[in-house]
Design a protein around this motif. Structure first.
Motif, PDB file in Angstrom:
ATOM      1  N   THR A 137       0.807  -1.220   0.000  1.00 20.94           N
ATOM      2  CA  THR A 137       0.000   0.000   0.000  1.00 20.94           C
ATOM      3  C   THR A 137       0.841   1.272   0.000  1.00 20.94           C
ATOM      4  O   THR A 137       0.310   2.354  -0.194  1.00 20.94           O
ATOM      5  CB  THR A 137      -0.938   0.020   1.224  1.00 20.94           C
ATOM      6  OG1 THR A 137      -0.149  -0.084   2.412  1.00 20.94           O
ATOM      7  CG2 THR A 137      -1.941  -1.116   1.158  1.00 20.94           C
ATOM      8  N   ASP A 138       2.146   1.145   0.191  1.00 21.09           N
ATOM      9  CA  ASP A 138       3.020   2.323   0.248  1.00 21.09           C
ATOM     10  C   ASP A 138       3.596   2.594  -1.144  1.00 21.09           C
ATOM     11  O   ASP A 138       4.653   2.069  -1.513  1.00 21.09           O
ATOM     12  CB  ASP A 138       4.131   2.096   1.269  1.00 21.09           C
ATOM     13  CG  ASP A 138       4.992   3.320   1.496  1.00 21.09           C
ATOM     14  OD1 ASP A 138       4.970   4.248   0.648  1.00 21.09           O
ATOM     15  OD2 ASP A 138       5.710   3.347   2.514  1.00 21.09           O
ATOM     16  N   LEU A 139       2.889   3.426  -1.906  1.00 21.05           N
ATOM     17  CA  LEU A 139       3.293   3.698  -3.278  1.00 21.05           C
ATOM     18  C   LEU A 139       4.694   4.284  -3.356  1.00 21.05           C
ATOM     19  O   LEU A 139       5.479   3.910  -4.231  1.00 21.05           O
ATOM     20  CB  LEU A 139       2.287   4.629  -3.967  1.00 21.05           C
ATOM     21  CG  LEU A 139       2.549   4.955  -5.431  1.00 21.05           C
ATOM     22  CD1 LEU A 139       2.587   3.684  -6.276  1.00 21.05           C
ATOM     23  CD2 LEU A 139       1.522   5.930  -5.957  1.00 21.05           C
ATOM     24  N   GLY A 140       5.033   5.198  -2.443  1.00 23.83           N
ATOM     25  CA  GLY A 140       6.354   5.807  -2.463  1.00 23.83           C
ATOM     26  C   GLY A 140       7.458   4.781  -2.318  1.00 23.83           C
ATOM     27  O   GLY A 140       8.446   4.799  -3.064  1.00 23.83           O
ATOM     28  N   ALA A 141       7.313   3.868  -1.376  1.00 17.56           N
ATOM     29  CA  ALA A 141       8.331   2.835  -1.155  1.00 17.56           C
ATOM     30  C   ALA A 141       8.423   1.896  -2.358  1.00 17.56           C
ATOM     31  O   ALA A 141       9.519   1.496  -2.766  1.00 17.56           O
ATOM     32  CB  ALA A 141       8.011   2.041   0.113  1.00 17.56           C
ATOM     33  N   ILE A 142       7.281   1.556  -2.944  1.00 16.32           N
ATOM     34  CA  ILE A 142       7.278   0.646  -4.089  1.00 16.32           C
ATOM     35  C   ILE A 142       7.956   1.299  -5.291  1.00 16.32           C
ATOM     36  O   ILE A 142       8.784   0.674  -5.964  1.00 16.32           O
ATOM     37  CB  ILE A 142       5.840   0.203  -4.420  1.00 16.32           C
ATOM     38  CG1 ILE A 142       5.311  -0.687  -3.290  1.00 16.32           C
ATOM     39  CG2 ILE A 142       5.774  -0.518  -5.758  1.00 16.32           C
ATOM     40  CD1 ILE A 142       3.824  -0.974  -3.367  1.00 16.32           C
TER      41      ILE A 142
END
Length: 169
Positions: A137-142
């Motif tokens: 759910t963490d778009l930034g990390a992905i």
């Protein structure tokens, strides 16, 4: 048998259902496919296989239907072991629970061009192009891990549910 006159039985989904009801076989047709083939072979009238196979398929499609069998109209009801309780035959094996997975993707565009990322060469949907993202759910990390970029700003634009045979994303 139908197209070329070969003396071969057919066991499609309709025929499997008819045979399971005829012999009161409750097993999932996928698990007893060999027995279904043997039964179809034993019933096959020599010299008339094509017509017989077509009749069995039509019987399953029009009379011996999955949810509303018309046993009173069935031409073989006198020999059918499942006539009293046709919906008990066959019983499909329960499907395994499909796990749910959360994933995010980014729609990144500049001057009418949309950024796509290529999936890994192995695994699910290998090598295909897609909007960058991944499971979680963490778009930034992905995006950081997958593309080496920092997410500056993002706003949700929608939600999609996609069901594969083995999981729900």
């Amino acid at each position: 048998s139908i197209a070329f006159g070969h003396e071969e039985p057919v066991v499609d989904g309709n025929v499997a259902r008819v045979l399971c009801r005829q012999f009161a076989w409750a097993e999932d047709p996928q698990r007893v496919s060999r027995r279904l083939g043997e039964a179809a072979e034993s019933l096959l009238p020599r010299g008339d296989a094509g017509d017989f196979n077509q009749a069995l398929m039509e019987l399953g499609a029009t009379i011996c239907t999955p949810t509303s069998p018309k046993c009173l109209l069935c031409p073989v009801r006198g020999s059918c072991a499942g006539v009293g309780d046709p919906l008990s035959y066959p019983r499909k094996a329960p499907r395994p629970l499909v796990p749910e997975v959360e994933a995010v993707a980014a729609v990144i565009s500049r001057e009418g061009t949309i950024l796509l990322a290529r999936r890994p060469e192995t695994g699910l949907l290998a090598g295909l192009w897609e909007p960058p993202g991944g499971e979680g759910t963490d778009l930034g990390a992905i995006l950081g891990a997958r593309l080496g970029v920092d997410l500056v700003e993002a706003a949700p634009v929608g939600e999609v549910v996609h069901v594969f045979s083995h999981r729900r994303v």
